[in-house]
Design an enzyme around this catalytic site. Structure first.
Site, mmCIF file in Angstrom:
data_model
loop_
_atom_site.group_PDB
_atom_site.id
_atom_site.type_symbol
_atom_site.label_atom_id
_atom_site.label_comp_id
_atom_site.label_asym_id
_atom_site.label_seq_id
_atom_site.Cartn_x
_atom_site.Cartn_y
_atom_site.Cartn_z
ATOM 1 N N PHE A 68 79.030 33.819 -2.976
ATOM 2 C CA PHE A 68 77.973 33.968 -3.984
ATOM 3 C C PHE A 68 77.945 32.826 -4.986
ATOM 4 O O PHE A 68 77.277 32.918 -6.010
ATOM 5 C CB PHE A 68 78.146 35.303 -4.727
ATOM 6 N N LEU A 69 78.677 31.731 -4.707
ATOM 7 C CA LEU A 69 78.718 30.648 -5.701
ATOM 8 C C LEU A 69 77.342 30.022 -5.909
ATOM 9 O O LEU A 69 76.494 30.062 -5.011
ATOM 10 C CB LEU A 69 79.728 29.575 -5.289
ATOM 11 N N ILE A 121 64.389 34.641 -15.212
ATOM 12 C CA ILE A 121 62.969 34.931 -15.429
ATOM 13 C C ILE A 121 62.290 33.751 -16.148
ATOM 14 O O ILE A 121 61.446 33.956 -17.002
ATOM 15 C CB ILE A 121 62.730 36.273 -16.171
ATOM 16 N N CYS A 174 69.574 28.029 0.050
ATOM 17 C CA CYS A 174 69.797 29.466 0.289
ATOM 18 C C CYS A 174 68.543 30.325 0.181
ATOM 19 O O CYS A 174 68.119 30.912 1.172
ATOM 20 C CB CYS A 174 70.871 29.970 -0.664
ATOM 21 N N GLU A 213 75.469 26.473 -6.758
ATOM 22 C CA GLU A 213 75.676 25.027 -6.866
ATOM 23 C C GLU A 213 75.462 24.632 -8.324
ATOM 24 O O GLU A 213 74.588 25.161 -8.999
ATOM 25 C CB GLU A 213 74.689 24.283 -5.963
HETATM 26 N N1 LIG Z 1 75.147 25.930 -0.680
HETATM 27 C C1 LIG Z 1 75.244 27.071 -1.358
HETATM 28 O O1 LIG Z 1 75.038 27.114 -2.565
HETATM 29 C C2 LIG Z 1 75.628 28.340 -0.655
HETATM 30 C C3 LIG Z 1 76.003 29.455 -1.405
HETATM 31 C C4 LIG Z 1 76.374 30.608 -0.742
HETATM 32 C C5 LIG Z 1 76.334 30.666 0.640
HETATM 33 N N2 LIG Z 1 75.932 29.576 1.356
HETATM 34 C C6 LIG Z 1 75.951 29.669 2.810
HETATM 35 O O2 LIG Z 1 77.129 29.018 3.283
HETATM 36 C C7 LIG Z 1 76.880 28.361 4.528
HETATM 37 C C8 LIG Z 1 77.210 26.884 4.412
HETATM 38 O O3 LIG Z 1 76.332 26.323 3.470
HETATM 39 P P1 LIG Z 1 76.556 24.845 2.884
HETATM 40 O O4 LIG Z 1 75.521 24.652 1.849
HETATM 41 O O5 LIG Z 1 77.976 24.667 2.552
HETATM 42 O O6 LIG Z 1 76.204 23.981 4.199
HETATM 43 P P2 LIG Z 1 76.343 22.417 4.399
HETATM 44 O O7 LIG Z 1 75.235 22.021 5.290
HETATM 45 O O8 LIG Z 1 76.528 21.734 3.084
HETATM 46 O O9 LIG Z 1 77.728 22.268 5.190
HETATM 47 C C9 LIG Z 1 77.948 22.724 6.478
HETATM 48 C C10 LIG Z 1 78.996 21.830 7.115
HETATM 49 O O10 LIG Z 1 79.382 22.386 8.378
HETATM 50 C C11 LIG Z 1 79.677 21.310 9.244
HETATM 51 N N3 LIG Z 1 79.717 21.789 10.633
HETATM 52 C C12 LIG Z 1 78.689 22.135 11.444
HETATM 53 N N4 LIG Z 1 79.155 22.523 12.645
HETATM 54 C C13 LIG Z 1 80.497 22.423 12.599
HETATM 55 C C14 LIG Z 1 81.545 22.690 13.528
HETATM 56 N N5 LIG Z 1 81.294 23.132 14.757
HETATM 57 N N6 LIG Z 1 82.812 22.459 13.141
HETATM 58 C C15 LIG Z 1 83.077 21.992 11.916
HETATM 59 N N7 LIG Z 1 82.135 21.744 10.976
HETATM 60 C C16 LIG Z 1 80.854 21.947 11.322
HETATM 61 C C17 LIG Z 1 78.587 20.309 8.945
HETATM 62 O O11 LIG Z 1 78.916 19.016 9.406
HETATM 63 C C18 LIG Z 1 78.503 20.416 7.419
HETATM 64 O O12 LIG Z 1 79.362 19.487 6.797
HETATM 65 C C19 LIG Z 1 75.419 28.652 4.860
HETATM 66 O O13 LIG Z 1 75.357 29.798 5.669
HETATM 67 C C20 LIG Z 1 74.810 28.952 3.503
HETATM 68 O O14 LIG Z 1 73.676 29.782 3.589
HETATM 69 C C21 LIG Z 1 75.599 28.406 0.737
#
Ligand SMILES: NC(=O)c1ccc[n+]([C@@H]2O[C@H](COP(=O)([O-])OP(=O)(O)OC[C@H]3O[C@@H](n4cnc5c(N)ncnc54)[C@H](O)[C@@H]3O)[C@@H](O)[C@H]2O)c1
Length: 441
Positions: free
Chosen positions: A155-156, A256, A266, A158
């Site tokens: 739930f972080l 809001i 997300c 960015e």
């Molecule tokens: N960014 C956010 O604020 C946030 C917050 C909560 C949840 N999420 C969720 O968390 C997940 C990740 O989001 P993110 O923003 O960190 O994504 P991101 O795109 O920043 O990072 C994903 C990473 O996974 C790597 N990757 C892909 N396939 C791989 C594999 N087979 N082995 C190793 N590494 C691999 C990619 O190279 C990339 O560096 C998503 O499902 C997103 O919805 C994101």
């Protein structure tokens, strides 16, 4: 505890850094060779306040390391997190290609019992699919290695990711056996010393919790944006209305603020994935669908205001843009309203002079690559030089209180389009600016 985190993006890197800060031994894995090489040199691929020092310090202590080898990271590992991307597929569903590829590799690689934790945002039922994929690989190898899958949505936020991870409002963990729950509680104990915020539930509910949370927050944003559009037409002031409703504790002041619409990695994809998930089980989620369509339209509100002042043909018009990232304190431009707004404006012939404290490279190299109508500026005042108007798109702190006299002297004409209603208290009209904001005619 020894932990592996697969996927070293925003979530994987922050989680890895914070787990290592608590004394765990963490290996972050990624298939992106360049990213891992940079991290091994102490260079972070993203901007997130406070992250760099935690990464550098824990690498020095030997608590945190980076590799491209999942196999290497799994040695003696008790929990492996899947934190890879789940982008939007063509039909709106979450694309599970990366998650299932990691599950497959885990099945091909593990040599001893392990807990696999889904941290990526994944549709309800994904934990079972991950289980199936790993089981199938173990069967192919003709080995019997016990493992369990838990759901641990993240739930972080960015821009505030470290604080969110270190002092979470709640830790949601979906489990189907007691041993995994005990292990996950042990891992998270240092993050909840003040009071217990660990909520354990079944796998499906944990997966759904993440979508429900994001859909609710996106609903708040689309709701206030819709109210602002109605206010604008009725002659009411959305900022007054916001204060009026926010003071009701049941509503609250957070989330809001009217603006240019939500973006990021997300809300846009999760809202659409929820619509698809509902459709797949025969339910038409009208509210969540509307949240998305209101947001798509909202990204054009500022463009319409520019057109109402300068006309449809913007040839010969120079517009300064302050803010490119989808929100302040991040370099992330995924689904940023700035992309839609800038492409719409340059498509009508405008020249853009853009500045953002962190996202300039992202824009130039990726999100606005090939858009020759954009010039990138090294500071906010350079961006307004000889411009016909300023558009405020992302509410970075450094834009909150600019020198308006400087603005007037550098700009060709003193026109401000305030996409975040940030200058509402400045009485810009009295300072000689033509001034347009969201939620006001
Ligand atoms: N960014 C956010 O604020 C946030 C917050 C909560 C949840 N999420 C969720 O968390 C997940 C990740 O989001 P993110 O923003 O960190 O994504 P991101 O795109 O920043 O990072 C994903 C990473 O996974 C790597 N990757 C892909 N396939 C791989 C594999 N087979 N082995 C190793 N590494 C691999 C990619 O190279 C990339 O560096 C998503 O499902 C997103 O919805 C994101």
């Amino acid at each position: 505890m020894k932990i592996s985190i697969v996927g070293t993006g925003y979530v994987g890197l922050v989680s890895g850094a914070c787990f290592s800060e608590m004394g765990n031994t963490v290996t972050c894995v990624d298939i992106n060779v360049e990213k891992i090489a940079l991290l091994n040199k102490g260079v972070l691929p993203i901007y997130e306040p406070g992250l760099e020092s935690i990464v550098v310090n824990n690498c020095k202590k030997g608590n945190l390391s980076f590799t491209t080898s999942l196999e290497e990271s799994l040695r003696d590992c008790e929990i492996v997190f899947i934190a890879v991307g789940t982008p939007m597929g063509e039909d709106g569903s979450a694309d599970l290609t990366y998650v299932l590829a990691v599950a497959k590799e885990i099945g091909q690689t593990i040599t001893k019992s392990i807990v696999v934790a889904d941290k990526s945002t994944v549709p309800v039922g994904t934990a079972d699919r991950v289980k199936e994929v790993i089981t199938a690989e173990l069967k192919l190898r003709e080995v019997d290695i016990p493992f369990s899958v838990v759901s641990n949505p993240e739930f972080l936020k960015e821009g505030a990711a470290i604080a969110d991870f270190m002092k979470p409002d709640r830790i949601v963990v979906g489990v189907d056996n007691e041993e995994s729950e005990v292990l996950m509680r042990k891992l998270y104990r240092p993050f909840t010393v003040n009071h217990d915020r660990f909520i354990s539930m079944d796998l499906q509910s944990a997966e759904m919790t993440k979508y429900a949370a994001n859909a609710f927050l996106a609903t708040k944003i689309s709701f206030i944006n819709e109210m602002s559009n109605i206010c604008e037409r009725l002659g009411a002031d959305i900022n007054m209305v916001r204060e009026g409703i926010g003071s009701d504790k049941r509503i609250g002041f957070e989330f809001i603020y009217p603006g240019c619409g939500y973006g990021g990695s997300c809300f846009p994809k999760d809202v659409q994935a929820l619509v698809k998930m509902s459709k797949d089980v025969g339910y038409n989620s009208e509210l969540v669908k509307a949240v998305n369509s209101v947001n798509v339209k909202q990204k054009l509100v500022l463009v319409d205001k520019v057109i109402s002042v300068f006309g449809e043909d913007l040839t010969g018009t120079t517009l300064a843009v302050w803010g490119l990232s989808y929100k302040p304190e991040t370099s992330d431009m995924r689904e940023s309203p700035a992309i839609t707004i800038i492409n719409e404006l340059t498509g009508r012939g405008a020249k853009i002079q853009a500045y953002d404290p962190q996202a300039l490279k992202e824009a130039e190299n990726f999100y606005l690559k090939g858009n020759s109508g954009v010039r990138y500026c090294s500071n906010k005042y350079e961006a307004i030089d000889q411009s016909d108007a300023l558009l405020l798109i992302t509410e970075w702190k450094e834009f909150r209180s600019p020198d308006f006299t400087e603005l007037k002297s550098r700009m060709k004409s003193a026109v401000v389009f305030d996409g975040r209603n940030q200058y509402v208290n400045y009485q810009l009209d009295k300072m000689g600016f033509d001034y347009y904001l969201i939620g006001k005619q």
